[in-house]
Design an enzyme around this catalytic site. Structure first.
Site, PDB file in Angstrom:
ATOM      1  N   LYS A  55       0.841  -1.196   0.000  1.00 62.32           N
ATOM      2  CA  LYS A  55       0.000   0.000   0.000  1.00 62.32           C
ATOM      3  C   LYS A  55       0.882   1.254   0.000  1.00 62.32           C
ATOM      4  O   LYS A  55       1.894   1.309   0.687  1.00 62.32           O
ATOM      5  CB  LYS A  55      -0.906  -0.031   1.239  1.00 62.32           C
ATOM      6  N   SER A 130      -9.542   1.530   2.076  1.00 63.14           N
ATOM      7  CA  SER A 130      -8.486   2.323   1.478  1.00 63.14           C
ATOM      8  C   SER A 130      -7.334   1.505   0.908  1.00 63.14           C
ATOM      9  O   SER A 130      -6.476   2.045   0.224  1.00 63.14           O
ATOM     10  CB  SER A 130      -7.955   3.337   2.491  1.00 63.14           C
ATOM     11  N   SER A 154     -10.347  -0.881   6.051  1.00 63.05           N
ATOM     12  CA  SER A 154      -9.551  -0.622   4.852  1.00 63.05           C
ATOM     13  C   SER A 154      -8.887  -1.835   4.229  1.00 63.05           C
ATOM     14  O   SER A 154      -8.397  -1.762   3.114  1.00 63.05           O
ATOM     15  CB  SER A 154      -8.497   0.440   5.151  1.00 63.05           C
TER      16      SER A 154
END
Length: 184
Positions: A55, A130, A154
């Protein structure tokens, strides 16, 4: 078990990424040359030769964290986040960085810096957020696994949207050093 070399595995995943990235826009950076070099002499370990994504809010040495924002000053990373270092120490090969919503603060993945990431199962739909870029990369077959973070869903939301299983470990199980934002 040796039936597939790390180099073959990385090449297959890079080919898949090249084929689907124009549609899903899930990778904000691809480390093809570095991944190939690491695959030529993979580190031993439980994840030896496994191509993964990270990420965009985790520190990677020599990269910047932008949190998908054009407003935030990018954070220059001098070293890998602890979680990334542990994955590398286990033999994983970082192939790409996954897209995030701006400031990693939405249940979808779209931001002004890198644009919108699509769900590989239904490109007109969101991949969630996310950690949506990483979920999309895994679901599309571009990487074998992705490292995300999760405060309010997320990891779990994008996993569910993309037909995957997402695992959120206990809060103190994974060191947070090198993650953005820093949460004491």
């Amino acid at each position: 078990d040796g039936r597939v070399s790390a180099s073959d595995l990385v090449e297959r995943h890079l080919e898949r990424l090249a084929a689907v990235q124009p549609t899903i826009n899930a990778a904000v950076e691809v480390f093809a040359d570095r991944a190939r070099a690491e695959a030529a002499q993979p580190r031993p370990g439980a994840l030896s030769g496994l191509p993964i994504s990270i990420k965009e809010t985790f520190a990677l040495s020599g990269c910047r964290i932008t949190a998908g924002s054009r407003v935030m000053a990018p954070v220059d990373c001098q070293e890998d986040a602890v979680a990334v270092r542990r994955l590398r120490d286990a033999g994983a090969i970082v192939l790409a960085r996954g897209n995030v919503p701006e400031f990693a603060m939405a249940a979808e993945t779209e931001n002004p810096r890198f644009g919108r990431s699509a769900n590989p199962l239904a490109p007109a739909h969101t991949c969630g957020g996310s950690s949506g870029g990483d979920a999309a990369l895994v679901a599309a077959g571009c990487v074998a696994a992705g490292l995300g973070s999760d405060i309010l869903g997320s990891i779990r939301i994008p996993a569910a949207f993309c037909g995957l299983v997402g695992f959120k470990p206990a809060s103190q199980a994974v060191p947070k050093a090198g993650m953005w934002p820093e949460i004491p």
